[in-house]
Every structure is written in structure tokens, then in C-alpha cells.
Design a protein around this motif. Structure first.
Motif, short mmCIF file in Angstrom:
data_model
loop_
_atom_site.label_atom_id
_atom_site.label_comp_id
_atom_site.label_asym_id
_atom_site.label_seq_id
_atom_site.Cartn_x
_atom_site.Cartn_y
_atom_site.Cartn_z
N GLU A 69 0.82 -1.20 0.00
CA GLU A 69 0.00 0.00 0.00
C GLU A 69 0.87 1.26 0.00
O GLU A 69 0.54 2.24 -0.67
CB GLU A 69 -0.93 0.00 1.21
CG GLU A 69 -2.03 -1.04 1.12
CD GLU A 69 -2.95 -1.04 2.33
OE1 GLU A 69 -4.06 -1.62 2.21
OE2 GLU A 69 -2.57 -0.49 3.38
N VAL A 70 1.95 1.23 0.73
CA VAL A 70 2.89 2.36 0.71
C VAL A 70 3.40 2.57 -0.71
O VAL A 70 3.38 3.70 -1.24
CB VAL A 70 4.06 2.12 1.67
CG1 VAL A 70 5.07 3.27 1.56
CG2 VAL A 70 3.59 1.97 3.10
N ASP A 71 3.85 1.50 -1.33
CA ASP A 71 4.41 1.59 -2.68
C ASP A 71 3.39 2.09 -3.69
O ASP A 71 3.71 2.90 -4.58
CB ASP A 71 4.96 0.23 -3.12
CG ASP A 71 6.17 -0.21 -2.31
OD1 ASP A 71 6.82 0.66 -1.69
OD2 ASP A 71 6.47 -1.43 -2.29
N LEU A 72 2.14 1.63 -3.56
CA LEU A 72 1.09 2.04 -4.49
C LEU A 72 0.84 3.54 -4.39
O LEU A 72 0.80 4.25 -5.41
CB LEU A 72 -0.20 1.27 -4.21
CG LEU A 72 -1.43 1.70 -5.02
CD1 LEU A 72 -1.18 1.54 -6.51
CD2 LEU A 72 -2.67 0.92 -4.58
N VAL A 73 0.67 4.03 -3.18
CA VAL A 73 0.40 5.45 -2.99
C VAL A 73 1.53 6.30 -3.56
O VAL A 73 1.30 7.30 -4.26
CB VAL A 73 0.19 5.77 -1.50
CG1 VAL A 73 0.16 7.28 -1.27
CG2 VAL A 73 -1.10 5.14 -0.99
N LEU A 74 2.77 5.89 -3.29
CA LEU A 74 3.90 6.71 -3.72
C LEU A 74 4.17 6.60 -5.21
O LEU A 74 4.91 7.42 -5.76
CB LEU A 74 5.15 6.30 -2.92
CG LEU A 74 5.06 6.49 -1.41
CD1 LEU A 74 6.40 6.17 -0.75
CD2 LEU A 74 4.63 7.91 -1.07
N SER A 75 3.57 5.61 -5.87
CA SER A 75 3.80 5.44 -7.31
C SER A 75 2.87 6.30 -8.16
O SER A 75 3.08 6.45 -9.35
CB SER A 75 3.61 3.97 -7.70
OG SER A 75 2.23 3.59 -7.61
N LEU A 76 1.83 6.88 -7.54
CA LEU A 76 0.83 7.60 -8.30
C LEU A 76 1.09 9.10 -8.29
O LEU A 76 1.43 9.67 -7.26
CB LEU A 76 -0.57 7.32 -7.72
CG LEU A 76 -1.02 5.85 -7.75
CD1 LEU A 76 -2.36 5.69 -7.06
CD2 LEU A 76 -1.09 5.34 -9.19
N GLY A 77 0.93 9.71 -9.44
CA GLY A 77 1.08 11.15 -9.55
C GLY A 77 -0.25 11.86 -9.39
O GLY A 77 -1.32 11.25 -9.39
N GLY A 78 -0.19 13.18 -9.25
CA GLY A 78 -1.40 13.98 -9.18
C GLY A 78 -2.09 13.97 -7.83
O GLY A 78 -3.21 14.47 -7.71
#
Length: 287
Positions: A187-196
Motif C-alpha cells: 500500500e505504501v508503494d502504491l500510494v507513492l507510485s501515483l502522480g497527481g
């Protein structure tokens, strides 16, 4: 760690208030549902004001939506406790919500005390950082509602990690500060991978030291990414530890170093508590 920016540098015009706060004091104290005691009820403007007087840097509130599309502040699931109501408050209209009274806190002679509209708190708390919780199901309508208050610099949205809610944040033109509630590294990785998305803090949940999120290295890595770390000292009715059992109960009833002290040493930039005055006194004595 001394922060030069918080989150994405592109959003510093929005995040400057949070940056000033963490530069002035660390950790920040976030108060759960405002300070409720005596005749002051949680999730009300009075509770927000009482929290600030008690030393809150951030005040958390819970948001619900009526069936008419109006936003109120209440933690659904407590209908029976406060109102003796055997019904999900989310099924009520605006008129029905406005007729509800916190009867434990009022009498025939007393000032009435009912469920408040979110607008009431936003208008009464312009100098306060408000953390809006439990609102993610309404973001499609809530975010444009918040826009009318021009409050992005003082509102922090919180939600579990979900692609649906992350996409709604990413597509909205006003980049409200966001704090995901994370329970896994994925979940940490997913959040940090998204822009905007204006992710500026991470709330870490780790029930025990076997959790992959229990390592202080994670807090360090998040700091290196210019993100604040929120750790919970709360004791919720379900008794599930939110961060390794380093909580309000052990801090108040035993020894604050066994709870709040460990959260500070672990790297907390924000500690959420139900005991702001005692936590602030402890933080002051520890310097």
C-alpha cells in the motif's frame, strides 16, 4: 529530521502551513474527534475549539452524508450509544439528522446539542488544521463542497488505500493534502507510485512487532521522501492495537515513556491521541 518541503515540491503553496507547523514543533499533536469532556460532545465545533485550547495542532473529525447530500460530522456506528437509535445514521435525511439530539448532554432547560454540519466546523475553525476522516465514500461530492470554503491549506484528508479513492483525488483540480492509512508495504508503494495526489503524510498501522510496517527504517525512508509519519496512540473500543501497543492507556496509566515516548523515538511526526494536554506536558518535559 528538519523538513525543507513536505510531499511533492509542486504542492508547497498548499502545504506551507503544515511545513511551518512541523518546523515549529515535533511531533505535532492530533486530537481524535476533538476534545470531548463534560458537556462538550465529540465531532462538534466546541470539541474542535476545546482541542485547540488543550494543545492540539491538528483536530480529526468524522464526516457523514445525509440522503439529501448534506455533510455532517459524526462517526457512524455510535448511533445507539448517543441516540439510542437502532438505525444506520447514513440512511437518514437532513431533516432527520437535524432532529437528533445528544440527549445525555442536554436537558429541557439546556441549550440543544445536535449533530453538526461540516460547514459549521469549517466556518468556526479557520485557524485550525482539520483532518477529515471517514469521508472517502463521498469524495466525488465532498471535494467540490470543500472547494467553496477555499480550505486546502488547512484540511488534511485521510483514507485507507483504494485505487478508486486515489483516482478521485488525482482527478480533482484542488490538491488537498492527503494522508493514506497504510497496513502493508504494498500500500505504501502504491500510494507513492501515483502522480497527481498531494500525499504529504502517511499513517502507519502495525498491530505488533511482527508487522512489516513496524521497522523504524520505514519511518526513515518516508522522511527521506519528505513525508510526515503519523502514529496512533488511540485505544479504540475494539481494543486492536494501532501501533505496537504504544498507546494512550499505557502512557496515562503506567508510564508515558512506554507509549508516547516510544512513538516519538520511532520517528512520529504526528501522534494522534485522546489526551492532548497530558501528551503535550510529556513532550515539553522530554525536551
Amino acid at each position: 529530521m528538519a523538513f525543507d518541503v513536505i510531499g511533492d515540491p509542486a504542492y508547497q503553496d498548499i502545504n506551507h502551513r503544515f511545513l511551518s507547523a512541523i518546523r515549529a514543533k515535533k511531533p505535532l499533536v492530533a486530537v481524535h474527534r476533538g476534545q470531548n469532556s463534560g458537556s462538550i460532545v465529540e465531532n462538534t465545533a466546541k470539541a474542535v475549539r476545546a482541542a485547540v485550547v488543550s494543545g492540539a495542532d491538528i483536530v480529526e473529525i468524522d464526516v457523514i452524508e445525509s440522503t439529501d447530500g448534506d455533510f455532517f460530522t459524526f462517526h457512524n456506528g455510535y448511533e445507539g450509544h448517543y441516540f439510542g437509535l437502532d438505525q444506520d445514521i447514513l440512511t437518514l435525511s437532513t431533516g432527520e439528522l437535524e432532529r437528533l439530539q445528544y440527549e445525555t448532554f442536554v436537558s429541557a432547560e439546556a441549550e440543544k446539542c445536535g449533530v453538526e454540519k461540516l460547514a459549521t466546523i469549517l466556518e468556526a475553525s479557520s485557524d485550525t488544521i482539520i483532518n477529515i476522516d471517514r469521508s472517502w465514500n463521498y469524495w466525488q461530492r465532498l471535494l467540490p463542497f470543500l472547494d467553496s470554503f477555499q480550505c486546502a491549506e488547512r484540511v488534511l484528508l485521510k483514507a485507507p488505500v483504494s485505487i478508486q479513492w486515489l483516482e478521485e483525488l488525482a482527478s480533482h483540480p484542488v490538491k488537498y493534502p492527503f494522508m493514506p492509512i497504510v497496513k502493508t508495504i504494498e500500500e505504501v508503494d502504491l500510494v507513492l507510485s501515483l502522480g497527481g495526489i498531494n500525499t504529504m503524510a502517511i499513517e502507519i498501522v502495525a498491530e505488533n512487532d511482527g508487522s512489516e510496517l513496524a521497522s523504524p527504517d520505514l519511518a526513515k525512508n518516508l522522511h527521506d521522501a519528505n513525508l510526515l509519519v503519523q502514529l496512533n496512540a488511540l485505544n479504540l473500543p475494539n481494543r486492536v492495537p494501532l501501533f505496537l501497543g504504544w498507546d494512550d492507556e499505557v502512557s496515562v496509566l503506567d508510564e508515558p515513556e512506554k507509549g508516547w515516548g516510544l512513538l516519538v523515538d520511532h520517528g512520529a511526526d504526528i501522534i494522534q491521541t485522546d489526551w492532548p494536554m497530558l501528551l503535550n506536558r510529556f513532550l515539553s518535559s522530554r525536551k
